[in-house]
Design a protein around this motif. Sequence first.
Motif, PDB file in Angstrom:
ATOM      1  N   THR A  51      51.918  24.713  38.080  1.00 28.88           N
ATOM      2  CA  THR A  51      52.833  25.198  39.122  1.00 28.88           C
ATOM      3  C   THR A  51      52.030  25.953  40.180  1.00 28.88           C
ATOM      4  N   VAL A  75      58.280  31.051  39.801  1.00 30.24           N
ATOM      5  CA  VAL A  75      57.540  30.587  38.618  1.00 30.24           C
ATOM      6  C   VAL A  75      58.403  30.725  37.364  1.00 30.24           C
ATOM      7  N   TRP A 111      59.511  27.483  35.277  1.00 28.11           N
ATOM      8  CA  TRP A 111      59.093  27.404  33.873  1.00 28.11           C
ATOM      9  C   TRP A 111      60.326  27.418  32.955  1.00 28.11           C
ATOM     10  N   VAL A 170      59.904  24.195  30.699  1.00 30.01           N
ATOM     11  CA  VAL A 170      59.345  24.444  29.358  1.00 30.01           C
ATOM     12  C   VAL A 170      60.216  23.828  28.245  1.00 30.01           C
ATOM     13  N   MET A 185      50.740  24.546  29.783  1.00 27.65           N
ATOM     14  CA  MET A 185      51.356  25.068  31.008  1.00 27.65           C
ATOM     15  C   MET A 185      50.344  25.934  31.764  1.00 27.65           C
ATOM     16  N   ASP A 220      49.927  28.164  35.447  1.00 29.77           N
ATOM     17  CA  ASP A 220      50.456  28.618  36.743  1.00 29.77           C
ATOM     18  C   ASP A 220      49.305  29.108  37.607  1.00 29.77           C
ATOM     19  N   ALA A 256      56.439  34.349  32.022  1.00 30.63           N
ATOM     20  CA  ALA A 256      56.234  32.895  31.961  1.00 30.63           C
ATOM     21  C   ALA A 256      55.480  32.520  30.696  1.00 30.63           C
ATOM     22  N   ALA A 278      56.668  30.012  27.399  1.00 32.68           N
ATOM     23  CA  ALA A 278      55.859  28.956  26.784  1.00 32.68           C
ATOM     24  C   ALA A 278      55.658  29.243  25.295  1.00 32.68           C
ATOM     25  N   SER A 334      49.621  28.307  27.217  1.00 31.79           N
ATOM     26  CA  SER A 334      49.798  28.597  28.647  1.00 31.79           C
ATOM     27  C   SER A 334      48.650  29.434  29.186  1.00 31.79           C
ATOM     28  N   ASP A 338      47.629  31.703  32.951  1.00 29.34           N
ATOM     29  CA  ASP A 338      47.834  32.076  34.356  1.00 29.34           C
ATOM     30  C   ASP A 338      46.460  31.938  35.017  1.00 29.34           C
TER      31      ASP A 338
END
Length: 299
Positions: free
Chosen positions: A63, A71, A75, A79, A88, A90, A102, A106, A113, A115
């Motif tokens: 994303t 976000v 998500w 998800v 995942m 971001d 976020a 997940a 996930s 970030d």
Amino acid sequence: MAKVAFIGLGNMGGPMADNLVKAGHQVTGFDLVPASCEAAKAAGVTIAPSAAVAIKGASVVITMLPAGKHVVSVWGEVVPAAAPGTLMIDCSTVDVDSARQAHGLARAAGLKSVDAPVSGGVGGAKAATLTFMAGGEADAFAGAKSVLEAMGKKIVHCGAAGAGQAAKICNNMILGISMIGVCEAFALAEKLGLSHQALFDVAATSSGQCWSLTSYCPVPGPVPASPANNDYKPGFAAALMLKDLRLAQAAATTTGAATPLGAHAEQIYAAFDGAGNGGVDFSGIIRHLRDLAAPDRRT
Ligand code: NAD
């Protein structure tokens, strides 16, 4: 090569998705803006009618959205529809709390996930030279790294969930403060009758040296590629700098950190943005400082 879903094909996401295609990944994308979808389609991205459809069959979901609320919302939509084992990622710049929220979505669905906000701007997105600063578990980072490498040249694992966003806002707080400092020095030099080039030549090799001076000089001349030579067209818009300084201040308030210069930089960029300069490159803050100047008191 991976099957990647890319949600948010704007100024940054569009060229990033293009680079994934160029690297041989199979990319399906979605954006709310039809023009962004058309541009991505021309670059080889398959366009889906929604985010939930875009992620069908994907092993990696990326994303690249404006802010934390977008976000968490996207998500929250994708998800639950993602296949087991989907990674995942971001890449947006968002507040640390939204990033952790976020990650939580997940984790609750059993997905890995990361970030991974970026530095390098639209130019870096197009040239695939972005720096990614990542937060998440080691195995999630390892999986993300091989995909992020198609879009950037430096990928740093900063720590646990949210650490990438933490690094991003700390870095950009330095940038906002240092840009104002460099602009104040040029504004003072102008009043003292010192040429831009003379100040640059001294400070670029002295203790005042920093990226805002030597790579992004806020006056025309010394660094030909800087936005100052192009009437302060972004580059990195002042509104985005203000967004990042606000994220830093929100984090400072939550954690109790003392960041007085960060707070002042936020106020200065807020005044610049409030005067209709949100779309001006952030180095254009030198114009704001000149406007604040008092008449010369030496006469
Ligand atoms: P942008 O506004 O150009 O792109 C964001 C895109 O997200 C838009 O095209 C928008 O339509 C889309 N979008 C919003 N909600 C959506 C949804 N629910 N579903 C699908 N698409 C949706 O912004 P940008 O410049 O590409 O920036 C994206 C992120 O990257 C931001 O968080 C920004 O702070 C960060 N960033 C930007 C730069 C830069 O120089 N532009 C540099 C570093 C980081």
